[in-house]
Design an enzyme around this catalytic site. Structure first.
Site, PDB file in Angstrom:
ATOM      1  N   HIS A  77       7.797  54.926  64.200  1.00 25.11           N
ATOM      2  CA  HIS A  77       8.415  54.766  62.895  1.00 25.11           C
ATOM      3  C   HIS A  77       7.404  55.066  61.792  1.00 25.11           C
ATOM      4  O   HIS A  77       6.189  54.967  61.991  1.00 25.11           O
ATOM      5  CB  HIS A  77       8.953  53.349  62.740  1.00 25.11           C
ATOM      6  CG  HIS A  77      10.169  53.088  63.575  1.00 25.11           C
ATOM      7  ND1 HIS A  77      10.872  51.919  63.512  1.00 25.11           N
ATOM      8  CD2 HIS A  77      10.813  53.865  64.483  1.00 25.11           C
ATOM      9  CE1 HIS A  77      11.897  51.971  64.344  1.00 25.11           C
ATOM     10  NE2 HIS A  77      11.875  53.142  64.949  1.00 25.11           N
ATOM     11  N   GLU A  79       6.653  53.390  59.138  1.00 28.22           N
ATOM     12  CA  GLU A  79       5.828  52.227  58.789  1.00 28.22           C
ATOM     13  C   GLU A  79       4.693  52.052  59.794  1.00 28.22           C
ATOM     14  O   GLU A  79       3.561  51.734  59.416  1.00 28.22           O
ATOM     15  CB  GLU A  79       6.694  50.955  58.761  1.00 28.22           C
ATOM     16  CG  GLU A  79       7.861  51.017  57.788  1.00 28.22           C
ATOM     17  CD  GLU A  79       9.164  51.535  58.406  1.00 28.22           C
ATOM     18  OE1 GLU A  79      10.226  51.179  57.885  1.00 28.22           O
ATOM     19  OE2 GLU A  79       9.114  52.291  59.388  1.00 28.22           O
ATOM     20  N   CYS A 105      12.470  47.910  60.643  1.00 25.42           N
ATOM     21  CA  CYS A 105      13.056  47.263  61.817  1.00 25.42           C
ATOM     22  C   CYS A 105      12.206  46.048  62.189  1.00 25.42           C
ATOM     23  O   CYS A 105      11.154  45.806  61.608  1.00 25.42           O
ATOM     24  CB  CYS A 105      13.110  48.251  62.994  1.00 25.42           C
ATOM     25  SG  CYS A 105      11.493  48.601  63.724  1.00 25.42           S
ATOM     26  N   CYS A 108       8.524  47.003  63.256  1.00 31.07           N
ATOM     27  CA  CYS A 108       7.684  47.324  62.102  1.00 31.07           C
ATOM     28  C   CYS A 108       7.414  46.073  61.266  1.00 31.07           C
ATOM     29  O   CYS A 108       6.306  45.893  60.749  1.00 31.07           O
ATOM     30  CB  CYS A 108       8.347  48.407  61.252  1.00 31.07           C
ATOM     31  SG  CYS A 108       8.393  50.015  62.063  1.00 31.07           S
TER      32      CYS A 108
END
Length: 150
Positions: A77, A79, A105, A108
């Site tokens: 991801h 992040e 999410c 993260c």
């Protein structure tokens, strides 16, 4: 009228998202401290690996909806990549603000908590209520950004 700092940084975050190699959703993230951009990240496969566009999207192939079974994906991801870049380059992000084109999410969010970030400014929603619950419990300020709002 000058745009707000959040508008300015989110505009940059969307440019970062345009570099994404994900064929399902393009997400960007930047980490800012004292009005300086420290790191950036976008979603995609780890460095040196073939992109999903060149292989296949495992999540599409298995019909996995957003927000579940994060481990069934070749990519990281945005992040996660922004946090990893701080480690690679030896940059302290503690106390910083993460800007993201979408709500983080749960995976993260746990990384954000342990990285000691203080604020998250995000645009799009994500179907993950546990992430919001953990971030609230950790005392991380959440700002759902809408362009032009102050």
């Amino acid at each position: 009228m000058r745009p707000s700092w959040d508008d300015y940084f989110m505009e940059i975050t969307y440019v970062v998202a345009s570099r994404s190699t994900c064929i399902r959703r393009k997400v960007g993230a930047i980490i800012v401290k004292d009005k300086h951009i420290l790191t950036s990240g976008y979603n995609g496969v780890p460095s040196g690996l073939r992109h999903c566009a060149d292989t296949y999207c495992m999540r599409d192939k298995l019909a996995i909806p957003s927000g579940v079974r994060h481990e069934l994906c070749r990519g990281l991801h945005a992040e996660q990549n922004a946090i990893i870049q701080s480690a690679v380059h030896g940059v302290s992000i503690a106390g910083g603000t993460l800007y993201s084109t979408t709500q983080p999410c749960v995976l993260c969010s746990k990384m954000i908590i342990n990285a000691q970030l203080k604020t998250i400014v995000f645009a799009g929603s994500y179907p993950d209520s546990l992430s919001l619950e953990l971030l609230e419990e950790a005392g991380i300020e959440l700002v759902h950004w809408t362009k032009g709002e102050k």
